[in-house]
Write a protein that holds these residues in place. Structure first.
Motif, PDB file in Angstrom:
ATOM      1  N   ASP A   1       0.809  -1.220   0.000  1.00  7.20           N
ATOM      2  CA  ASP A   1       0.000   0.000   0.000  1.00  7.20           C
ATOM      3  C   ASP A   1       0.843   1.271   0.000  1.00  7.20           C
ATOM      4  O   ASP A   1       0.491   2.256  -0.651  1.00  7.20           O
ATOM      5  CB  ASP A   1      -0.949   0.004   1.198  1.00  7.20           C
ATOM      6  N   GLU A   2       1.962   1.260   0.714  1.00  6.10           N
ATOM      7  CA  GLU A   2       2.824   2.441   0.777  1.00  6.10           C
ATOM      8  C   GLU A   2       3.390   2.769  -0.611  1.00  6.10           C
ATOM      9  O   GLU A   2       3.401   3.933  -1.028  1.00  6.10           O
ATOM     10  CB  GLU A   2       3.963   2.221   1.765  1.00  6.10           C
ATOM     11  N   LEU A   3       3.852   1.760  -1.328  1.00  4.43           N
ATOM     12  CA  LEU A   3       4.378   1.978  -2.671  1.00  4.43           C
ATOM     13  C   LEU A   3       3.285   2.485  -3.602  1.00  4.43           C
ATOM     14  O   LEU A   3       3.491   3.412  -4.385  1.00  4.43           O
ATOM     15  CB  LEU A   3       4.991   0.691  -3.221  1.00  4.43           C
ATOM     16  N   LYS A   4       2.120   1.893  -3.515  1.00  6.11           N
ATOM     17  CA  LYS A   4       0.995   2.313  -4.359  1.00  6.11           C
ATOM     18  C   LYS A   4       0.654   3.780  -4.096  1.00  6.11           C
ATOM     19  O   LYS A   4       0.438   4.558  -5.031  1.00  6.11           O
ATOM     20  CB  LYS A   4      -0.215   1.419  -4.075  1.00  6.11           C
TER      21      LYS A   4
ATOM     22  N   LEU B   1       3.324   6.014  -5.640  1.00  5.72           N
ATOM     23  CA  LEU B   1       3.143   6.094  -7.092  1.00  5.72           C
ATOM     24  C   LEU B   1       1.996   7.034  -7.452  1.00  5.72           C
ATOM     25  O   LEU B   1       2.096   7.822  -8.392  1.00  5.72           O
ATOM     26  CB  LEU B   1       2.895   4.702  -7.679  1.00  5.72           C
ATOM     27  N   ARG B   2       0.916   6.965  -6.698  1.00  4.92           N
ATOM     28  CA  ARG B   2      -0.215   7.875  -6.944  1.00  4.92           C
ATOM     29  C   ARG B   2       0.179   9.329  -6.727  1.00  4.92           C
ATOM     30  O   ARG B   2      -0.167  10.204  -7.515  1.00  4.92           O
ATOM     31  CB  ARG B   2      -1.392   7.524  -6.028  1.00  4.92           C
ATOM     32  N   LEU B   3       0.915   9.591  -5.647  1.00  5.44           N
ATOM     33  CA  LEU B   3       1.361  10.957  -5.371  1.00  5.44           C
ATOM     34  C   LEU B   3       2.294  11.465  -6.466  1.00  5.44           C
ATOM     35  O   LEU B   3       2.190  12.619  -6.899  1.00  5.44           O
ATOM     36  CB  LEU B   3       2.059  11.028  -4.006  1.00  5.44           C
TER      37      LEU B   3
ATOM     38  N   ASN C   1       3.156  14.894 -11.311  1.00  2.14           N
ATOM     39  CA  ASN C   1       3.522  15.006 -12.720  1.00  2.14           C
ATOM     40  C   ASN C   1       2.324  15.279 -13.623  1.00  2.14           C
ATOM     41  O   ASN C   1       2.495  15.451 -14.832  1.00  2.14           O
ATOM     42  CB  ASN C   1       4.232  13.725 -13.186  1.00  2.14           C
ATOM     43  N   GLY C   2       1.132  15.265 -13.060  1.00  2.29           N
ATOM     44  CA  GLY C   2      -0.066  15.541 -13.842  1.00  2.29           C
ATOM     45  C   GLY C   2      -0.387  14.461 -14.865  1.00  2.29           C
ATOM     46  O   GLY C   2      -0.826  14.755 -15.971  1.00  2.29           O
TER      47      GLY C   2
ATOM     48  N   GLU D   1       1.094   5.835 -16.581  1.00  2.00           N
ATOM     49  CA  GLU D   1       2.131   6.582 -17.290  1.00  2.00           C
ATOM     50  C   GLU D   1       3.349   6.788 -16.390  1.00  2.00           C
ATOM     51  O   GLU D   1       4.481   6.690 -16.837  1.00  2.00           O
ATOM     52  CB  GLU D   1       1.597   7.923 -17.792  1.00  2.00           C
ATOM     53  N   THR D   2       3.113   7.065 -15.124  1.00  2.00           N
ATOM     54  CA  THR D   2       4.215   7.231 -14.174  1.00  2.00           C
ATOM     55  C   THR D   2       5.057   5.960 -14.094  1.00  2.00           C
ATOM     56  O   THR D   2       6.288   6.016 -14.136  1.00  2.00           O
ATOM     57  CB  THR D   2       3.664   7.601 -12.782  1.00  2.00           C
TER      58      THR D   2
END
Length: 85
Positions: free
Chosen positions: A11-14, A17-19, A24-25, A30-31
C-alpha cells in the motif's frame, strides 16, 4: 503493445506512485511506464541483488544480452548450460 501486470504491491508503494502521478499531472500507469523506461535505459545502473556472486551476475548479463536479441514472440531456445557455464 505489450501488457504487464504486477501483483502484491504494498500500500505504501501504491500511495507513493499515486502521489508521484499527481505531481507530474499524469496517470499512475504513465508514471510507472516512465519509471520502467528510466530503470531499463542503457546508462541506468545495474540492480544486482545483495550478495550476488560474480559468476551469477555474469550469467545474468549473458541472459539479458541474449533476451535483447530474441524476437518479441520468438521461441526461447537457450539451455541451462548456456546460462550457468
Amino acid at each position: 503493445m505489450g501488457m504487464l501486470t504486477i501483483r502484491n504491491i504494498d500500500d505504501e508503494l501504491k500511495t507513493r506512485l499515486r502521489l508521484k502521478a499527481v505531481e507530474n499531472g499524469c496517470s499512475v500507469e504513465e508514471t510507472v511506464r516512465v519509471i520502467l523506461r528510466q530503470a531499463t535505459a542503457a546508462n541506468a545502473p545495474s540492480i544486482a541483488p545483495p550478495g550476488a556472486d560474480a559468476s551469477r551476475a555474469a550469467a545474468r548479463r549473458r541472459l539479458l544480452a541474449r533476451l535483447a536479441q530474441q524476437p518479441a514472440q520468438g521461441p526461447i531456445t537457450w539451455t541451462r548450460d548456456e546460462l550457468y557455464d
